[in-house]
Design a protein around this motif. Structure first.
Motif, short mmCIF file in Angstrom:
data_model
loop_
_atom_site.label_atom_id
_atom_site.label_comp_id
_atom_site.label_asym_id
_atom_site.label_seq_id
_atom_site.Cartn_x
_atom_site.Cartn_y
_atom_site.Cartn_z
N VAL A 35 1.04 -1.29 0.05
CA VAL A 35 0.00 -0.08 -0.03
C VAL A 35 1.11 1.17 -0.14
O VAL A 35 0.63 2.33 -0.74
N GLY A 36 1.96 1.21 0.85
CA GLY A 36 2.76 2.43 0.94
C GLY A 36 3.60 2.44 -0.58
O GLY A 36 3.54 3.58 -1.01
N LEU A 37 3.86 1.36 -1.09
CA LEU A 37 4.65 1.65 -2.65
C LEU A 37 3.60 2.10 -3.43
O LEU A 37 4.04 3.02 -4.44
N ALA A 38 2.56 1.73 -3.47
CA ALA A 38 1.27 2.20 -4.33
C ALA A 38 1.15 3.63 -3.99
O ALA A 38 0.78 4.41 -5.08
N ASN A 39 1.34 4.24 -3.02
CA ASN A 39 1.13 5.67 -2.85
C ASN A 39 2.43 6.39 -2.49
O ASN A 39 2.50 7.52 -2.05
N GLN A 40 3.88 5.92 -2.89
CA GLN A 40 4.84 6.45 -2.62
C GLN A 40 5.20 7.82 -3.54
O GLN A 40 5.92 8.54 -3.22
N SER A 41 4.40 8.06 -4.56
CA SER A 41 4.40 9.39 -5.24
C SER A 41 4.02 10.47 -4.35
O SER A 41 4.36 11.69 -4.51
N MET A 42 3.43 10.17 -3.23
CA MET A 42 3.21 11.24 -2.20
C MET A 42 4.23 11.85 -1.21
O MET A 42 4.04 12.61 -0.57
N ILE A 43 5.35 10.74 -1.54
CA ILE A 43 6.28 10.91 -0.23
C ILE A 43 7.48 11.76 -1.25
O ILE A 43 8.14 11.27 -2.12
N PRO A 44 8.03 12.83 -0.21
CA PRO A 44 9.19 13.55 -1.05
C PRO A 44 10.10 12.35 -1.10
O PRO A 44 10.39 11.75 -0.14
N PRO A 45 11.17 12.54 -2.26
CA PRO A 45 11.94 11.63 -2.52
C PRO A 45 13.27 11.36 -1.27
O PRO A 45 13.36 10.13 -1.10
N GLU A 46 13.53 12.37 -0.74
CA GLU A 46 14.46 12.11 0.44
C GLU A 46 14.00 11.31 1.55
O GLU A 46 14.64 10.45 2.07
N ARG A 47 12.69 11.56 2.04
CA ARG A 47 11.73 10.91 2.91
C ARG A 47 11.61 9.35 2.32
O ARG A 47 11.93 8.40 3.12
N LEU A 48 11.16 9.25 1.10
CA LEU A 48 11.06 7.93 0.48
C LEU A 48 12.45 7.13 0.80
O LEU A 48 12.50 5.94 1.06
N HIS A 49 13.60 7.67 0.48
CA HIS A 49 15.01 7.20 0.69
C HIS A 49 15.14 6.74 1.92
O HIS A 49 15.76 5.63 2.10
N ALA A 50 14.69 7.51 2.97
CA ALA A 50 15.04 7.32 4.10
C ALA A 50 13.97 6.23 4.63
O ALA A 50 14.63 5.33 5.55
N ALA A 51 12.89 6.12 4.33
CA ALA A 51 11.90 4.86 4.73
C ALA A 51 12.40 3.66 4.10
O ALA A 51 12.21 2.59 4.56
N LEU A 52 13.06 3.58 3.02
CA LEU A 52 13.40 2.40 2.27
C LEU A 52 14.71 1.99 3.06
O LEU A 52 14.95 0.62 3.30
N ALA A 53 15.67 2.98 3.48
CA ALA A 53 16.67 2.79 4.06
C ALA A 53 16.32 2.10 5.58
O ALA A 53 16.84 1.19 6.09
N ARG A 54 15.03 2.58 6.39
CA ARG A 54 14.78 2.13 7.63
C ARG A 54 14.48 0.52 7.35
O ARG A 54 14.62 -0.42 8.18
N ARG A 55 13.81 0.22 6.25
CA ARG A 55 13.14 -1.09 5.95
C ARG A 55 14.30 -2.02 5.68
O ARG A 55 14.34 -3.18 6.20
N ALA A 56 15.51 -1.46 4.90
CA ALA A 56 16.30 -2.24 4.69
C ALA A 56 17.26 -2.75 6.08
O ALA A 56 17.51 -3.81 6.14
N GLU A 57 17.38 -1.84 6.96
CA GLU A 57 18.05 -1.99 8.28
C GLU A 57 16.96 -2.83 9.16
O GLU A 57 17.73 -4.00 9.81
N ALA A 58 15.62 -2.78 8.97
CA ALA A 58 14.80 -3.52 9.73
C ALA A 58 14.92 -5.09 9.06
O ALA A 58 14.91 -5.96 9.99
N LEU A 59 15.06 -5.25 7.99
CA LEU A 59 15.46 -6.50 7.31
C LEU A 59 16.42 -7.09 7.76
O LEU A 59 16.60 -8.56 7.98
N ALA A 60 17.68 -6.43 7.77
CA ALA A 60 18.90 -6.90 8.35
C ALA A 60 18.70 -7.66 9.49
O ALA A 60 19.38 -8.56 10.09
N ASP A 61 18.05 -6.52 10.45
CA ASP A 61 18.12 -6.98 12.06
C ASP A 61 17.32 -8.17 11.97
O ASP A 61 17.51 -9.12 12.78
N LYS A 62 16.21 -8.24 11.43
CA LYS A 62 15.32 -9.39 11.41
C LYS A 62 15.94 -10.72 10.96
O LYS A 62 15.81 -12.01 11.71
#
Length: 177
Positions: free
Chosen positions: A102-129
């Motif tokens: 759902v987030g990816l479907a609405n990513q056009s609403m997110i400013p690019p730098e915030r999208l980049h940060a959100a994807l980086a948080r997800r990558a970190e969470a995946l590595a931790d998990k």
């Protein structure tokens, strides 16, 4: 007879060996089952009552350690229901509704730098998990327990691979712009 995932999980644990509610909680915790089940400690006794009322489990009369706890085991109907529901769960592909889509479907609403940060948080969470599951997996565990950890790891690693590629794609688009 339809069983919820939580009911099937408890019924399967009782099919391994008769247990009381607190023992079920101990096994769920020890095996890391909360990573893939939605069974809270407070719901165990509620689910046991439901399974008993449906005739799928019964008190065994076996003594429980500690307090006067009721030990339950599957009835013949319970064994059959457990086998049928487990086979259905393994053999049937069901839709999954992860919020990330759902987030990816609405990513056009997110400013690019915030999208980049959100994807980086997800990558970190995946590595931790992934690290957490690898640490919890035990090579001496029975094959079915190892299969659960392997399945979870494979899914997380696949998402990690997809996420790295997608982040690279977005970075390439940003460099071109």
């Amino acid at each position: 007879m339809d069983l919820t995932a939580a009911e099937l999980t408890l019924l399967g644990l009782l099919a391994e060996q008769p247990r009381h509610g607190y023992q079920l909680e101990e096994v769920i915790t020890a095996r890391g089952m909360r990573e893939w089940t939605e069974i809270g400690f407070s719901s165990i006794y509620y689910l046991l009552t439901k399974l008993r009322d449906r005739g799928l489990i019964a008190e065994t009369g076996e003594p429980a350690r500690g307090k006067a706890r009721k030990v339950f085991g599957p009835t013949p109907d319970g064994f059959r229901a457990c086998a049928a529901a487990a086979e259905e769960a393994i053999g049937t592909l069901r839709p999954v509704f992860p919020p990330v889509l759902v987030g990816l479907a609405n990513q056009s609403m997110i400013p690019p730098e915030r999208l980049h940060a959100a994807l980086a948080r997800r990558a970190e969470a995946l590595a931790d998990k992934i690290a957490e599951i690898r640490a919890a997996a035990r090579p001496e565990a029975p094959p079915f327990v190892r299969a659960i950890f392997d399945y979870s790891l494979t899914q997380l690693e696949a998402e990690q691979k997809w996420l790295a590629a997608y982040r690279g794609e977005l970075d390439a688009v940003r460099r071109e712009a």
